[in-house]
Scaffold this active site. Structure first.
Site: not given
Ligand SMILES: Cc1cc2nc3c(=O)[nH]c(=O)nc-3n(C[C@H](O)[C@H](O)[C@H](O)COP(=O)(O)OP(=O)(O)OC[C@H]3O[C@@H](n4cnc5c(N)ncnc54)[C@H](O)[C@@H]3O)c2cc1C
Length: 462
Positions: A40, A55, A202, A439
């Protein structure tokens, strides 16, 4: 399948979200050759569907509330309503700017970025776009997606996930939010500020149930005051469509109607059909299992971020990605102390914490060894100026270090940086009391709480 054996990368990373791109950037910085595969958009959930867009919405919500309450500060302003198109433009501009910056950063570090859907094809390769990409090491970072439960189909229209909620091009009159965790509470806060009649459902006894109970209770009090309704200890039993919206029923006999239902009951790992099991990677309910160095049971494969069963936070993904890159590059790394990771719910008011809750500290050290102190923000000048209410609660091991800091109030997320140093450096209350805080600032409240815990309260009753 074409096998271009001329290139074997040091690291091939599957997934370009917080965890994956952090591993890529740090790896490249350390001189490793890195391929980063993303189906993506680079930046993943956090940048496009998570932290950043939510945010931005919360900030728009704060502007709305401040406009409504302007007269309380002697400012003449009239709140006329929310221009949802304008809100989305503001949010999307923030995301677009950061996205461009991130793309530039990845390119400038000479990371080979491959756009396409990848699949683990051996313990040292990923197939993508009909090509086999070989690596000495593989990092799985495919993240997570919104989860639902059997019988609850997210249709993207009246029953939506956070992905849909971020793009909703109208403001519903009423909404039910299933799940009172971080995501549920943040959307409840935004929507209430936008004028929506919100009810959270909840199943557990409290909102933000992973937080110290005191923080949950303070948030519940503040939400009640704001007119955000919530049903606790209410487990979802079913949903049906009505003429105009949805009706949700709960196991304890409640029936609630609204225009939309936001399902915010958690996120599940993205791992199905990606070849992980076939290559012998140990898994549990879709999560990839890792040790404290983020190694899977397959020596060439590591995993990071929401895909592994640790806290689902972007900064956890960053930290895990960095750790893996440094380990692969041969640097000495230390395991992450997950209790030392700051956690913030950016609702109004904010809930911020680091370290152990009182309950966890009691479990770990025994009741007689745990000391707590609450400092009311009413004694803090800057909080008074902001007209915010709340508390800072400290959890200390008797005659020892502060092992938990729990804060509720406006802008408390910004105080968690200091709280994190206090926890992670195992500071004694007397040592923090020695530090002089500016302060009037809200950080002063953290200082005063430690003064009180050290036995010399200033702006607090003995
Ligand atoms: C509404 C919401 C609010 C949030 N707010 C916060 C916050 O304020 N602070 C905070 O710390 N965290 C927040 N989070 C959590 C945070 O977004 C996630 O913890 C973080 O994005 C995880 O990162 P990641 O790299 O593990 O996964 P992701 O960000 O999900 O990235 C995984 C990537 O892998 C790609 N992918 C998947 N499968 C394949 C494949 N087969 N081939 C190629 N690419 C692939 C996907 O397209 C995606 O881009 C929030 C989450 C949500 C849903």
């Amino acid at each position: 399948m074409a096998n271009d054996a001329s290139t074997v990368f040091d690291v091939v990373i599957l997934g370009g979200g917080s965890g994956g791109y952090a591993a890529a950037l740090r790896g490249a910085q350390l001189g490793l050759s890195v391929a980063l595969i993303e189906k993506g958009e680079l930046g993943g959930t956090c940048l496009h569907r998570g932290c950043i867009p939510t945010k931005a919405l919360l900030h728009a919500a704060e502007v709305a509330d401040e406009t409504r309450e302007a007269a309380d500060f002697g400012v003449l302003a009239t709140f006329q309503g929310i221009d949802i198109k304008g809100v989305h433009k503001y949010k999307d501009d923030v995301v677009a700017g950061l996205y461009k910056g991130l793309q530039g950063l990845v390119a400038s570090r000479k990371v080979t970025f491959i756009q396409g859907e990848g699949r683990l094809s051996s313990q040292t390769s990923v197939d993508v776009n009909g090509q086999r990409i070989e690596g000495r090491h593989i990092v799985l970072a495919t993240g997570s997606v919104p989860r639902s439960i059997p019988g609850l189909d997210i249709d993207g229209d009246r029953i939506i996930s956070s992905d849909h909620a971020l793009k909703l091009d109208y403001i519903p009159k009423s909404a039910i939010i299933l799940g009172g965790g971080v995501i549920g509470c943040e959307f409840a806060s935004v929507w209430k500020s936008f004028g929506v009649d919100v009810t959270i459902v909840e199943g557990l006894p409290h909102l933000v149930p992973l937080e110290d109970e005191n923080s949950s209770k303070l948030l519940e009090r503040a939400f009640r005051k704001r007119g955000i309704k919530f049903e606790l200890k209410s487990r979802f039993s079913g949903v049906e469509y009505t003429a105009e919206g949805v009706r949700v029923s709960t196991e304890n006999g409640k029936s609630i109607e609204a225009d939309v239902l936001l399902v915010a009951i958690g996120r599940g790992p993205v791992s199905t059909g990606l070849g992980y099991e076939e290559q012998g990677v140990a898994m549990d309910r879709g999560y990839v299992l890792v040790d404290e160095y983020l190694r899977t049971n397959v020596p060439t494969i590591s995993a990071v971020g929401d895909l592994v069963p640790t806290l689902q936070l972007a900064h956890v993904g960053f930290a895990e990605g960095i750790l893996v890159a440094e380990r692969i590059a041969g640097l000495k790394v230390v395991p992450i102390d997950y209790d030392g990771i700051p956690r913030v719910t950016y609702s109004n008011p904010e809930v911020a914490s680091v370290g152990l809750t009182e309950a966890k500290a009691v479990e770990q050290y025994g009741k007689e060894k745990v000391v707590t102190l609450k400092y009311n923000l009413a004694g803090n000048g800057k909080s008074k100026i902001l007209k915010t209410a709340g508390e800072i609660k400290l959890v200390q091991v008797k005659d020892g270090a502060v092992v938990g800091v729990h804060m509720v109030g406006a802008r408390m997320g910004e105080q968690v940086g200091e709280a994190q140093l206090i926890y992670n450096w195992e500071a004694l209350p007397a040592e923090v009391a020695q530090l002089i805080h500016a302060h009037p600032s809200q950080s002063e409240a953290l200082g005063e709480a430690h003064l009180a815990l050290a036995g010399k309260p200033l702006h607090a009753h003995d």
